[in-house]
Design an enzyme around this catalytic site. Structure first.
Site, mmCIF file in Angstrom:
data_model
loop_
_atom_site.group_PDB
_atom_site.id
_atom_site.type_symbol
_atom_site.label_atom_id
_atom_site.label_comp_id
_atom_site.label_asym_id
_atom_site.label_seq_id
_atom_site.Cartn_x
_atom_site.Cartn_y
_atom_site.Cartn_z
ATOM 1 N N CYS A 299 0.918 -1.177 -0.303
ATOM 2 C CA CYS A 299 0.129 0.503 -0.254
ATOM 3 C C CYS A 299 0.696 1.283 0.015
ATOM 4 O O CYS A 299 2.393 1.452 0.512
ATOM 5 C CB CYS A 299 -0.919 0.248 1.687
ATOM 6 S SG CYS A 299 -1.871 1.184 0.965
ATOM 7 N N CYS B 147 0.552 4.738 6.998
ATOM 8 C CA CYS B 147 -0.209 4.892 8.127
ATOM 9 C C CYS B 147 0.118 4.247 9.060
ATOM 10 O O CYS B 147 0.943 3.181 8.853
ATOM 11 C CB CYS B 147 -1.856 3.989 8.380
ATOM 12 S SG CYS B 147 -3.548 4.627 7.190
ATOM 13 N N CYS C 91 0.092 0.155 10.252
ATOM 14 C CA CYS C 91 -0.217 -0.352 9.560
ATOM 15 C C CYS C 91 0.958 -1.608 8.833
ATOM 16 O O CYS C 91 2.104 -0.711 7.882
ATOM 17 C CB CYS C 91 -0.877 0.138 8.592
ATOM 18 S SG CYS C 91 -1.591 -1.488 7.620
ATOM 19 N N CYS D 114 -16.325 -9.912 5.725
ATOM 20 C CA CYS D 114 -15.469 -8.225 5.098
ATOM 21 C C CYS D 114 -13.876 -8.759 4.298
ATOM 22 O O CYS D 114 -13.462 -9.287 5.116
ATOM 23 C CB CYS D 114 -14.720 -7.605 6.282
ATOM 24 S SG CYS D 114 -14.196 -6.073 6.051
ATOM 25 N N CYS E 33 -18.905 -7.213 3.817
ATOM 26 C CA CYS E 33 -18.717 -6.074 3.779
ATOM 27 C C CYS E 33 -17.581 -5.508 2.339
ATOM 28 O O CYS E 33 -16.818 -6.023 2.961
ATOM 29 C CB CYS E 33 -18.798 -5.583 4.845
ATOM 30 S SG CYS E 33 -17.333 -4.129 5.824
ATOM 31 N N CYS F 67 -19.743 1.056 8.355
ATOM 32 C CA CYS F 67 -18.814 1.256 9.890
ATOM 33 C C CYS F 67 -18.329 1.639 9.446
ATOM 34 O O CYS F 67 -16.834 1.795 9.296
ATOM 35 C CB CYS F 67 -18.289 -1.120 9.217
ATOM 36 S SG CYS F 67 -17.075 -1.118 10.285
ATOM 37 N N ARG G 132 -18.181 -3.769 17.962
ATOM 38 C CA ARG G 132 -17.304 -4.911 17.794
ATOM 39 C C ARG G 132 -15.994 -4.554 18.214
ATOM 40 O O ARG G 132 -15.248 -3.414 18.056
ATOM 41 C CB ARG G 132 -17.413 -4.679 15.516
ATOM 42 C CG ARG G 132 -16.576 -5.570 14.819
ATOM 43 C CD ARG G 132 -16.868 -5.679 12.941
ATOM 44 N NE ARG G 132 -17.885 -5.174 12.875
ATOM 45 C CZ ARG G 132 -19.182 -5.449 12.516
ATOM 46 N NH1 ARG G 132 -18.675 -6.696 12.454
ATOM 47 N NH2 ARG G 132 -19.889 -5.531 12.308
HETATM 48 S S1 SF4 Z 1 -4.733 1.013 7.213
HETATM 49 FE FE1 SF4 Z 1 -2.581 0.090 5.692
HETATM 50 S S2 SF4 Z 1 -3.712 -0.928 4.084
HETATM 51 FE FE2 SF4 Z 1 -4.731 0.468 4.743
HETATM 52 S S3 SF4 Z 1 -4.758 3.211 3.653
HETATM 53 FE FE3 SF4 Z 1 -3.159 2.580 6.070
HETATM 54 S S4 SF4 Z 1 -1.103 1.782 5.257
HETATM 55 FE FE4 SF4 Z 1 -2.829 0.914 3.476
#
Ligand code: SF4
Length: 363
Positions: free
Chosen positions: A53, A57, A60, A97, A129, A189, A261
């Site tokens: 990705c 974040c 993550c 999901c 979902c 959600c 949840r």
């Molecule tokens: S949470 Fe992870 S997968 Fe989702 S947008 Fe952020 S970096 Fe990408």
């Protein structure tokens, strides 16, 4: 108690900080007024496209820029998804999901395949979902038409603390995606994560943002951070069960109708801790040994816990009726090939930059 959409941060903090026994009693009372306390929804989270990705974040392991041990995967096929959904159904799940590690949905073959996955799971009589990143109104309409039941897009934390977690997209974009979903008949959600170094004020701030949406999200996942080696938050201390219980109870009180949840972080919780969360108003869990990429209790363990606590899995479409899936050839929405301009704030987050620069030790 009627649902309120004007909660203030002060009121929410007052609830969060109540003596625990009072907080539990109040939350359990609200819970019983709006839900069957012995019914808990079981959802299965399926990572249909893992890793790689472009976002940053801080929590993550799927962000390509951090050096984790995660193995990425291209988009799964419709048949693979169908097989996994059938297995989940047999194991007692009523909702699947599907998560894809994308910044936003792009019109094209991959999105068309996801629409087909939605139709396929809906025809298995399961709630379906998706969590695919930011989406436009047209994309939300196409998902709705395919029979999507819910779209997940978390706010993660308060607007203020969000700037310490993510620099590649803004809070406004998140709210915009939720708004786009709201223009369809798909349920929303949206929740967040605690344990990322945020203050209690930030937790309350996130609950203000969610509870003042009108209507409130039908489902609110509360995650406890699972720190993953290689991510900027790898050294974050785990949250205590008391913080989790307080967060669940407060969420239940300010959003009485929503499904609360219990999401990531359940492996670190004892059964007693989870039972307290159910008492405080949690009425949904994710099942399966993986939660996208982090560990989760085994389904059999969960079913044993349900037996011990006298809980029953919620049936599919108990809260809202199933939609018919419109086939691709009969769709009244077109692939617009949109290229929306989602924001990219691009401010500096030191711990994200440090994690990015770290060299992954050779195996
Ligand atoms: S949470 Fe992870 S997968 Fe989702 S947008 Fe952020 S970096 Fe990408």
């Amino acid at each position: 108690m009627a649902t309120r959409h004007n909660w203030t941060k002060e009121e929410i903090l007052e609830i969060y900080n109540k003596p625990l026994m009072e907080l539990l009693y109040e939350a359990a009372t609200v819970h019983r007024e709006h839900h069957d306390p012995n019914t808990v929804q079981v959802s299965t989270l399926l990572s249909i496209k893992t890793g790689g990705c472009p976002e940053d974040c801080g929590y993550c392991p799927q962000a390509a820029r951090y050096h984790t041990d995660l193995e990425g995967n291209d988009l799964m096929s419709v048949n693979q998804v169908k097989a996994q959904a059938l297995r989940a159904k047999e194991a007692g799940s009523s909702r699947v999901c599907m998560g894809a590690a994308w910044r936003n949905v792009k019109d094209g073959q991959e999105f068309d395949n996801v629409l087909e996955m939605v139709r396929t799971i809906n025809k298995l009589d399961m709630e379906v979902c998706c969590t695919l990143g930011m989406i436009t109104e047209n994309q939300a309409q196409r998902l709705a038409e395919a029979g999507l039941y819910a779209y997940n897009h978390n706010l993660d934390t308060s607007e203020e603390y969000y700037k310490e977690v993510i620099s590649t997209r803004g809070y406004e974009d998140r709210l915009q995606t939720i708004d786009n979903v709201r223009k369809t008949n798909v349920t929303v959600c949206s929740g967040g994560i605690i344990g990322m170094g945020e203050s209690t004020d930030d937790r309350a701030g996130m609950l203000v943002a969610l509870s003042t949406l009108n209507p409130q999200p039908e489902s609110v996942p509360i995650n406890a951070l699972v720190p993953v080696e290689g991510t900027p938050m790898e050294e974050q201390e785990p949250v205590s069960i008391w913080e989790m219980v307080r967060m669940v109870a407060t969420t239940r009180i300010v959003m009485p109708e929503t499904q609360v949840r219990l999401s990531a972080g359940r492996t670190q919780m004892s059964r007693e801790g989870q039972a307290m969360c159910f008492f405080a108003g949690a009425n949904s869990i994710f099942a399966g040994d993986k939660l996208l990429t982090t560990p989760n209790p085994d389904v059999n363990e969960d079913m044993e816990m349900f037996r011990e606590l006298g809980l029953n899995p919620q049936k599919a479409f108990e809260k809202k009726e199933q939609r018919e899936s419109v086939e691709a050839e009969d769709s009244k929405y077109q692939n617009l090939g949109e290229k929306p301009k989602w924001s990219r704030p691009g401010h500096k987050i030191e711990r994200n930059l440090e994690a990015q620069q770290k060299v992954k030790p050779k195996a």
